[in-house]
Structures are given as C-alpha cells and as structure tokens.
Write an enzyme that holds these catalytic residues in place. Structure first.
Site, PDB file in Angstrom:
ATOM      1  N   LYS A 204      12.798  -3.630  -0.886  1.00  0.00           N
ATOM      2  CA  LYS A 204      11.583  -2.910  -0.537  1.00  0.00           C
ATOM      3  C   LYS A 204      11.671  -1.282  -0.579  1.00  0.00           C
ATOM      4  O   LYS A 204      12.637  -1.051   0.047  1.00  0.00           O
ATOM      5  CB  LYS A 204      10.929  -3.329   0.682  1.00  0.00           C
ATOM      6  CG  LYS A 204       9.471  -2.664   0.932  1.00  0.00           C
ATOM      7  CD  LYS A 204       8.873  -3.395   2.008  1.00  0.00           C
ATOM      8  CE  LYS A 204       7.063  -2.917   2.440  1.00  0.00           C
ATOM      9  NZ  LYS A 204       6.811  -4.026   3.072  1.00  0.00           N
TER      10      LYS A 204
ATOM     11  N   ASP B  39       5.696  -9.721   4.572  1.00  0.00           N
ATOM     12  CA  ASP B  39       4.721  -8.616   4.696  1.00  0.00           C
ATOM     13  C   ASP B  39       4.284  -8.466   6.363  1.00  0.00           C
ATOM     14  O   ASP B  39       3.287  -8.933   6.602  1.00  0.00           O
ATOM     15  CB  ASP B  39       3.253  -8.872   4.219  1.00  0.00           C
ATOM     16  CG  ASP B  39       2.788  -7.690   3.867  1.00  0.00           C
ATOM     17  OD1 ASP B  39       1.688  -7.413   3.229  1.00  0.00           O
ATOM     18  OD2 ASP B  39       3.511  -6.611   4.174  1.00  0.00           O
TER      19      ASP B  39
ATOM     20  N   SER C 196       0.807  -1.277   0.147  1.00  0.00           N
ATOM     21  CA  SER C 196      -0.094  -0.078  -0.080  1.00  0.00           C
ATOM     22  C   SER C 196       0.764   1.363   0.052  1.00  0.00           C
ATOM     23  O   SER C 196       0.487   2.230  -0.457  1.00  0.00           O
ATOM     24  CB  SER C 196      -0.885   0.163   1.188  1.00  0.00           C
ATOM     25  OG  SER C 196      -0.347  -0.367   2.494  1.00  0.00           O
ATOM     26  N   TYR C 197       2.090   1.093   0.643  1.00  0.00           N
ATOM     27  CA  TYR C 197       2.992   2.256   0.365  1.00  0.00           C
ATOM     28  C   TYR C 197       4.422   2.035   0.255  1.00  0.00           C
ATOM     29  O   TYR C 197       5.249   2.658   0.676  1.00  0.00           O
ATOM     30  CB  TYR C 197       2.713   2.960   1.615  1.00  0.00           C
ATOM     31  CG  TYR C 197       3.171   2.122   3.041  1.00  0.00           C
ATOM     32  CD1 TYR C 197       2.149   1.637   3.658  1.00  0.00           C
ATOM     33  CD2 TYR C 197       4.165   2.481   3.699  1.00  0.00           C
ATOM     34  CE1 TYR C 197       1.905   0.706   4.633  1.00  0.00           C
ATOM     35  CE2 TYR C 197       4.550   1.411   4.586  1.00  0.00           C
ATOM     36  CZ  TYR C 197       3.357   0.860   5.220  1.00  0.00           C
ATOM     37  OH  TYR C 197       3.545  -0.181   6.189  1.00  0.00           O
ATOM     38  N   SER C 198       4.568   0.743  -0.599  1.00  0.00           N
ATOM     39  CA  SER C 198       5.793   0.500  -0.930  1.00  0.00           C
ATOM     40  C   SER C 198       5.896  -0.274  -2.276  1.00  0.00           C
ATOM     41  O   SER C 198       4.743  -0.787  -2.586  1.00  0.00           O
ATOM     42  CB  SER C 198       6.314  -0.542   0.155  1.00  0.00           C
ATOM     43  OG  SER C 198       5.788  -1.647   0.211  1.00  0.00           O
TER      44      SER C 198
ATOM     45  N   ASP D  60      -1.918 -11.070   9.434  1.00  0.00           N
ATOM     46  CA  ASP D  60      -2.183 -10.894   8.192  1.00  0.00           C
ATOM     47  C   ASP D  60      -1.602 -12.074   7.142  1.00  0.00           C
ATOM     48  O   ASP D  60      -1.393 -11.858   6.343  1.00  0.00           O
ATOM     49  CB  ASP D  60      -1.955  -9.702   7.426  1.00  0.00           C
ATOM     50  CG  ASP D  60      -2.899  -9.191   6.201  1.00  0.00           C
ATOM     51  OD1 ASP D  60      -2.613  -8.473   5.452  1.00  0.00           O
ATOM     52  OD2 ASP D  60      -3.855 -10.039   5.967  1.00  0.00           O
TER      53      ASP D  60
ATOM     54  N   GLU E 121       4.462 -15.721  -5.467  1.00  0.00           N
ATOM     55  CA  GLU E 121       3.581 -15.842  -3.940  1.00  0.00           C
ATOM     56  C   GLU E 121       3.038 -17.481  -4.233  1.00  0.00           C
ATOM     57  O   GLU E 121       2.563 -17.776  -5.348  1.00  0.00           O
ATOM     58  CB  GLU E 121       2.280 -14.948  -4.369  1.00  0.00           C
ATOM     59  CG  GLU E 121       2.895 -13.596  -4.197  1.00  0.00           C
ATOM     60  CD  GLU E 121       1.521 -12.613  -4.523  1.00  0.00           C
ATOM     61  OE1 GLU E 121       1.825 -11.214  -4.487  1.00  0.00           O
ATOM     62  OE2 GLU E 121       0.632 -13.009  -4.707  1.00  0.00           O
TER      63      GLU E 121
ATOM     64  N   ALA F 294      12.472 -14.046  -2.983  1.00  0.00           N
ATOM     65  CA  ALA F 294      11.879 -15.216  -2.903  1.00  0.00           C
ATOM     66  C   ALA F 294      11.394 -15.304  -4.446  1.00  0.00           C
ATOM     67  O   ALA F 294      10.504 -15.076  -5.085  1.00  0.00           O
ATOM     68  CB  ALA F 294      10.372 -15.112  -2.078  1.00  0.00           C
TER      69      ALA F 294
END
Ligand code: MP6
Length: 326
Positions: free
Chosen positions: A60, A173, A41-43, A155, A116, A112
């Site tokens: 990041k 995350d 969201s901000y990265s 999360d 995902e 990684a």
C-alpha cells in the site's frame, strides 16, 4: 527501531566468534512492483515481489504530501496501529513492515490474490447456503478476533472482505477502524471501555465522529446518535450474510439519503426463496437497538452455522466450491 520495522539480520560473527547482527532495512529497490490491485481514497495498493526472496506481497503506497494536505495523517496512524494489533489471525490481512522514501509511505502486506469477495459475488450473482455458511463463519471469526483485540472495523462490506489464494477470507481496510481503550484526545481521561466482549463497547465514546461508513452497510446508531460500537460490525455482518444469499444488500435505494431512511426505518424484506434459517439469523442481527443484536457467541451457536467447526479447523479446511443459490 520502528515497531514491526523491516529488518532482516545476517548472523555474522566477529574474531572472537561473537555474533554481529547487521540490520538491513528493505526499501523500494528491493521490490519489483506489479499491477494496481485497488485504489483507496488516498492510497494505492500494488502487487509486488521481493527481489531477494521472490515472495509476493501487496504494498500500500501512500503519498505523504497528499496525506498531510488532506489531513489524513490520523487515519494512516490508526490503520498502522490497528494492523499492528491484529497480527495473529488468518482472517486479517497481515502488515509485515513499513518503510518510506522522500515521497511515500509503504505498507508491506499479505497479498490476497483471490481479490474482493464482492467481485466473486457479482460473478456468481448469489452464494448457496453452504458457501454463505463458510464465508459467513470466516468473517464472523475474524470480527470476533478484532473485537477481542479492542478493534471495531466500522466499514465492513464485501469490498473489504478479500480472498487469498486458498479462497479463504482476508479482511482489510482499517483506516476507519476504532481502537477501544485509547484515551480520545479531548476526553477527561475517563476510560471508555467496558469489559471486553461487550457488544456495546465503544458506544458513547467518539461524540464528534466525522466518519460514516458505506451507505448500504451503515448501522442505524451511527446515523442517529453518531456512535459506532462493536455491535455496529454485527449489523454490517447481517447485511453481508443477506447479500451473499440474496445477491443484493438489504438496504439499497436510489441515493444515499433514501438508503439511510430505509435503514433507520428497518425497511427491508427477504426474497421468497431466502432460506428460513437464514431469515431467522439475519432478523436477529438487523435490529435497530445495538444492545439487542445477537452477540457473537450466540451467532456461532445459531442453527444457520450448524456443522461449522469453529477455531483452527475453520481455517484449515478447503473452501467449498462456489455455487449459486438458485
Ligand atoms: C480494499 C482495498 N483493496 C485491496 N486491498 C488490499 C489487497 C487487494 C487485493 C486485490 C486483488 C488481488 N488480486 N486481485 C485483486 C484487490 C483489492 C485489494 C491485498 O491483496 N492486500 C492488502 C490490501 C489492503 C491492505 C490495507 C489494509 C492496509 C482498497 C480498495 C482500499 C485499496
């Protein structure tokens, strides 16, 4: 020297043979930046190669002005502090060091390269029992390590479970993680951690929680009394095991509100083909009362994980070839 700062020293010696260590801080110019791997969201997370060692990393990048404007400084600090606590487990993305320039902050992390788990699951539609057992075991082992270090992820979901080049798990995350045992600013100084390993750890600590995870994996306690505890990660784990075998999460509705209604009503069912032993495990994790969810040591001993070699062996073995559950 900033904790985990980027240093590499060249051992020089002076005239009397005494070593001179020269601190070389790495910076943006030491890397070749590649493609964008993911957007937070901000990265933004980019692939990058260290020009000197040719080693590949994920970096990041966080825009300082945006973080301050959006009041996200707290989350950036939580993520850095969490990553600095979780440095010696193969299932957690490793933060090597950080640096900054006038505009951005940079976190240099494990790459990684398998992407995902969600992406792989979408391609496969479902995982068969053997693959679910292997990936479930690596995710559980990583959760156990996080909890032993006083960290609740809060999360967990297939997007945050990454895969490395050996197709082994790398959890990521941590911007919304909760570190237990830290004195929350406004409390009267009462330590809020019970004995380590207590699944209810963290319950009743952050009253005014402003964060709720991703709808499909949010635990009922976070929706009803606004508290996440270690057992909240086990609820998400139950949702992930269900999703690997079924190809979809247990609680999914047309919109977030309807999904939340299903969660608090424990309104889910298994596909007919769902293996009985997995139904039993998931049934002991998707329990409304967090105190009644199976604790990690009993999950490890559950028949579903029969044959899993816990400990180092789990991370040394070859990942099973991905097969769908037909
Ligand atoms: C979940 C995250 N996505 C990702 N975060 C990271 C990746 C990553 C890699 C791929 C990938 C690799 N190959 N193909 C896709 C796709 C998404 C990634 C990585 O390699 N190393 C560290 C990461 C994150 C570190 C973070 C703890 C600080 C979001 C969407 C938030 C950006």
């Amino acid at each position: 020297k900033e904790k985990g700062a980027a240093v590499s020293t060249r051992q020089d010696v002076d005239a009397n043979g005494r070593p001179i260590s020269r601190i070389i801080k790495k910076g943006v110019k030491d890397f070749n930046f590649g493609r964008t791997l993911g957007e937070g969201s901000y990265s933004t997370v980019l692939a990058a190669t260290d020009r000197q060692t040719l080693r590949e990393y994920a970096i990041k990048v966080l825009d300082k002005r945006h973080i301050i404007k959006e009041k996200k400084v707290k989350y950036v600090n939580i993520e850095r502090d969490t990553l600095n606590r979780l440095t010696d487990h193969p299932g957690i993305v490793r933060l090597y060091y950080t640096f900054q320039d006038e505009r951005s902050l940079y976190f240099v992390l494990d790459l990684a390269s398998g992407g995902e788990l969600l992406g792989v699951l979408k391609k496969m539609a479902t995982f068969d029992e053997e693959c679910t057992r292997f990936y479930g075991a690596q995710i559980l082992d990583s959760i156990a390590y996080m909890h032993s270090r006083g960290v609740i992820h809060r999360d967990l979901k297939p997007e945050n479970v990454l895969l490395d080049d050996q197709m082994h798990v790398k959890i990521t995350d941590f911007g919304t993680a909760k570190i237990l045992g830290l004195r929350p600013p406004q409390r009267d100084g009462v330590e809020d951690t019970a004995a380590a390993g207590d699944p209810m750890d963290g319950a009743g600590s952050d009253r005014a929680v402003s964060f709720v995870g991703t709808a499909e994996y949010v635990s009922p306690e976070l929706l009803t009394d606004k508290n996440a505890c270690k057992a909240s990660d086990l609820w998400a784990f139950g949702c992930i095991v269900y999703q690997l075998l079924a190809g979809r999460p247990p609680f999914k509705a047309g919109n977030e509100y309807q999904t939340f209604q299903k969660i608090v009503a424990l309104d889910y069912s298994f596909p007919d083909s769902f293996p009985e032993v997995a139904k039993d495990l998931v049934g002991r994790l998707l329990v409304l009362d967090p105190a009644k969810r199976l604790p990690i040591e009993q999950i490890r001993g559950h028949p579903f994980f029969e044959g899993i070699q816990w400990g180092k062996g789990l991370w040394k073995q070859k990942a099973p070839r991905l097969k769908s559950f037909v």
